[in-house]
Write an enzyme that holds these catalytic residues in place. Structure first.
Site, PDB file in Angstrom:
ATOM      1  N   LYS A 103     -15.903 -77.490  74.658  1.00 53.01           N
ATOM      2  CA  LYS A 103     -15.497 -76.359  75.481  1.00 53.01           C
ATOM      3  C   LYS A 103     -16.483 -76.102  76.620  1.00 53.01           C
ATOM      4  CE  LYS A 103     -11.651 -75.524  73.384  1.00 53.01           C
ATOM      5  NZ  LYS A 103     -10.364 -75.799  74.054  1.00 53.01           N
TER       6      LYS A 103
ATOM      7  N   TYR B  90     -17.068 -78.232  68.731  1.00 52.10           N
ATOM      8  CA  TYR B  90     -16.216 -77.316  69.480  1.00 52.10           C
ATOM      9  C   TYR B  90     -16.968 -76.755  70.688  1.00 52.10           C
ATOM     10  CZ  TYR B  90     -12.662 -73.711  70.255  1.00 52.10           C
ATOM     11  OH  TYR B  90     -11.683 -72.921  70.805  1.00 52.10           O
TER      12      TYR B  90
ATOM     13  N   ASP C  82       0.936 -86.532  73.114  1.00 50.46           N
ATOM     14  CA  ASP C  82      -0.374 -86.540  72.466  1.00 50.46           C
ATOM     15  C   ASP C  82      -1.401 -86.600  73.589  1.00 50.46           C
ATOM     16  OD1 ASP C  82      -2.768 -87.133  71.228  1.00 50.46           O
ATOM     17  OD2 ASP C  82      -1.949 -88.715  69.944  1.00 50.46           O
TER      18      ASP C  82
END
Length: 275
Positions: A159, A155, A63
């Site tokens: 990123k 997101y 994980d």
């Protein structure tokens, strides 16, 4: 530096999608792979596919939001592969919706995987590569990190941070014979939507993303090949899709025009899909 012809590679998020594509492309090179994922059964399936394709592989549970689990990959790679030539920080998830509506726990969740997971990988392997005197880090970012489309803020943010992390590492490692590449694709078929959150906030945005993924001419194995080719050439940025390149160029040329046109185009697409 280029990666060896038969590289020893650690891949996170290798149970499916782009992670599996990386593994299968590397298998063609006779690569030796440590495939990690929270989905151990999926990682083991990838390992079997790698073996059938001509590579060797060992699957482990990891994980990436847990620092100690990511750090253990260094020793596991030493044990099963005899070392590491390439680290692929691939594990990632998505969150969609408008800023202010997305629940804070969803922000925390995506940051823990997309950003912290990548940081943990770099933190663990950079000292190893420095001691070894060679190595390459491939961070899977996204064109979303510089295109900043509406409705996918978490997101975009994670990123963008991965791109910045990669660029910073490039400057720090340039004299250590350690390469860094940030992969920045746009849309292609992958499993990321199945692990995303907050999609119900705007179902039309999800439908638009699904449509663009389906229409993309480049798919996961194409993206994997492009990214590995960039590693071989020691390129910092890999932007394999033309729409990502043109969007990036327009944004740099005229930010005002870009941020005026892009949201309107996305809203128009969503309206058409809603009809």
């Amino acid at each position: 530096m280029s990666t060896p012809k038969q590289p020893r590679v650690v891949v996170t998020g290798g149970a499916g999608g782009l992670g599996r594509a990386f593994c299968l492309v590397l298998a063609e090179r006779g690569g030796k792979l440590l495939i990690s994922d929270r989905d151990l059964a999926g990682a083991e399936k990838t390992a079997r596919l790698v073996t059938a394709a001509g590579g060797t592989a060992h699957a482990v549970s990891c994980d990436v939001s847990k620092r100690e689990q990511v750090e253990s990959l260094v020793a596991l790679a030493e044990q099963h592969l005899g070392g590491t030539d390439l680290l692929i920080n691939n594990a990632g998830v998505a969150v969609s919706g408008a800023i202010g509506a997305i629940p804070i726990p969803d922000w925390e969740w995506i940051v823990s995987i997309n950003l912290r997971g990548t940081i943990y990988g770099c933190h663990a392997f950079v000292p190893y590569f420095k001691k070894q005197g060679s190595g390459h880090i491939l961070n899977v970012a996204s064109a979303a990190g510089f295109l900043s489309a509406p409705e996918i803020g978490p997101y975009n943010v994670t990123k963008a941070a991965v791109i910045s992390l990669s660029e910073t590492l490039c400057g720090e490692l340039i004299d250590h014979k350690i390469g860094v590449t940030a992969l920045c694709p746009t849309f292609f078929q992958t499993n990321i939507l199945s692990s995303s959150r907050s999609e119900t906030i705007n179902p039309h945005a999800k439908a638009a993303a699904t449509r663009r993924r389906t229409k993309s001419r480049l798919q996961a194995d194409d993206v994997a090949r492009a990214a590995l080719a960039s590693c071989d050439k020691n390129e910092l940025h890999c932007v394999p899709m033309p729409d990502g390149l043109w969007g990036w160029r327009l944004k740099r040329l005229s930010p005002k025009a870009y941020f005026t046109l892009m949201p309107r185009m996305l809203k128009r697409e969503q309206r058409l899909l809603a009809q």
